[in-house]
Scaffold this motif. Structure first.
Motif, PDB file in Angstrom:
ATOM      1  N   PRO A  54       0.801  -1.232   0.000  1.00  0.00           N
ATOM      2  CA  PRO A  54       0.000   0.000   0.000  1.00  0.00           C
ATOM      3  C   PRO A  54       0.832   1.281   0.000  1.00  0.00           C
ATOM      4  O   PRO A  54       0.453   2.274  -0.634  1.00  0.00           O
ATOM      5  CB  PRO A  54      -0.837  -0.109   1.279  1.00  0.00           C
ATOM      6  N   GLY A  55       1.984   1.271   0.676  1.00  0.00           N
ATOM      7  CA  GLY A  55       2.859   2.445   0.680  1.00  0.00           C
ATOM      8  C   GLY A  55       3.413   2.752  -0.700  1.00  0.00           C
ATOM      9  O   GLY A  55       3.529   3.916  -1.093  1.00  0.00           O
ATOM     10  N   LEU A  62      -1.224   5.665  -7.061  1.00  0.00           N
ATOM     11  CA  LEU A  62      -2.105   4.639  -7.616  1.00  0.00           C
ATOM     12  C   LEU A  62      -3.158   4.221  -6.599  1.00  0.00           C
ATOM     13  O   LEU A  62      -2.931   4.307  -5.386  1.00  0.00           O
ATOM     14  CB  LEU A  62      -1.297   3.408  -8.034  1.00  0.00           C
ATOM     15  N   SER A  63      -4.294   3.751  -7.113  1.00  0.00           N
ATOM     16  CA  SER A  63      -5.377   3.250  -6.278  1.00  0.00           C
ATOM     17  C   SER A  63      -5.772   1.861  -6.715  1.00  0.00           C
ATOM     18  O   SER A  63      -5.495   1.457  -7.859  1.00  0.00           O
ATOM     19  CB  SER A  63      -6.610   4.165  -6.398  1.00  0.00           C
ATOM     20  N   ASP A  84      -1.740  -4.951  -0.960  1.00  0.00           N
ATOM     21  CA  ASP A  84      -1.548  -6.109  -0.083  1.00  0.00           C
ATOM     22  C   ASP A  84      -0.401  -5.762   0.859  1.00  0.00           C
ATOM     23  O   ASP A  84       0.755  -5.684   0.437  1.00  0.00           O
ATOM     24  CB  ASP A  84      -1.237  -7.364  -0.889  1.00  0.00           C
ATOM     25  N   ALA A  85      -0.725  -5.560   2.122  1.00  0.00           N
ATOM     26  CA  ALA A  85       0.278  -5.164   3.105  1.00  0.00           C
ATOM     27  C   ALA A  85       1.338  -6.247   3.327  1.00  0.00           C
ATOM     28  O   ALA A  85       2.424  -5.961   3.827  1.00  0.00           O
ATOM     29  CB  ALA A  85      -0.387  -4.806   4.426  1.00  0.00           C
ATOM     30  N   ALA A  86       1.046  -7.490   2.927  1.00  0.00           N
ATOM     31  CA  ALA A  86       2.018  -8.574   3.097  1.00  0.00           C
ATOM     32  C   ALA A  86       3.105  -8.546   2.026  1.00  0.00           C
ATOM     33  O   ALA A  86       4.122  -9.221   2.157  1.00  0.00           O
ATOM     34  CB  ALA A  86       1.303  -9.925   3.061  1.00  0.00           C
ATOM     35  N   VAL A  87       2.914  -7.758   0.965  1.00  0.00           N
ATOM     36  CA  VAL A  87       3.918  -7.649  -0.098  1.00  0.00           C
ATOM     37  C   VAL A  87       4.949  -6.609   0.333  1.00  0.00           C
ATOM     38  O   VAL A  87       4.593  -5.488   0.700  1.00  0.00           O
ATOM     39  CB  VAL A  87       3.261  -7.247  -1.437  1.00  0.00           C
ATOM     40  N   ARG A  88       6.216  -6.996   0.284  1.00  0.00           N
ATOM     41  CA  ARG A  88       7.280  -6.071   0.671  1.00  0.00           C
ATOM     42  C   ARG A  88       7.336  -4.880  -0.267  1.00  0.00           C
ATOM     43  O   ARG A  88       7.092  -5.008  -1.468  1.00  0.00           O
ATOM     44  CB  ARG A  88       8.632  -6.761   0.633  1.00  0.00           C
TER      45      ARG A  88
END
Length: 106
Positions: A54-55, A62-63, A84-88
């Protein structure tokens, strides 16, 4: 190890990093059987999202649902971004080998 030492770095310190700041990684999706390609997409989302931190999405303006071009030295593909907050940070995660865009094209 000798062979590995001959491979140039491809991380943030490499010259290539400025042109291609993200790394594309593979992910598994619960509704997809990788060996059956796109036939199982009908049971899932109907597309193959390009998941990003998300960051990173915020930094790029982007949205969720935006269409982006994912480009490398070799080729490019279209992707529909999803957070996806789990993606680095610095990576894009997609399931491999199949997926349909918004208009149903391959």
């Amino acid at each position: 190890m000798r062979d590995l030492a001959a491979v140039p770095p491809a991380g943030p310190e490499s010259p290539e990093h400025d042109e291609f700041p993200f790394r594309l990684i593979v992910r598994r999706l619960m509704t997809i059987v990788n060996s059956s390609y796109n036939t199982n997409l009908k049971r899932g989302r109907g597309s193959n999202p390009a998941y990003m931190n998300p960051g990173d999405l915020e930094a790029l303006g982007l949205s969720s649902g935006d269409v982006v071009t994912i480009r490398s030295r070799h080729s490019s593909i279209q992707g529909i971004v999803e957070p996806d907050a789990a993606v680095r940070s610095g990576t894009v995660s997609m399931s491999f080998g199949f997926g349909k865009g918004r208009e149903g094209g391959e």
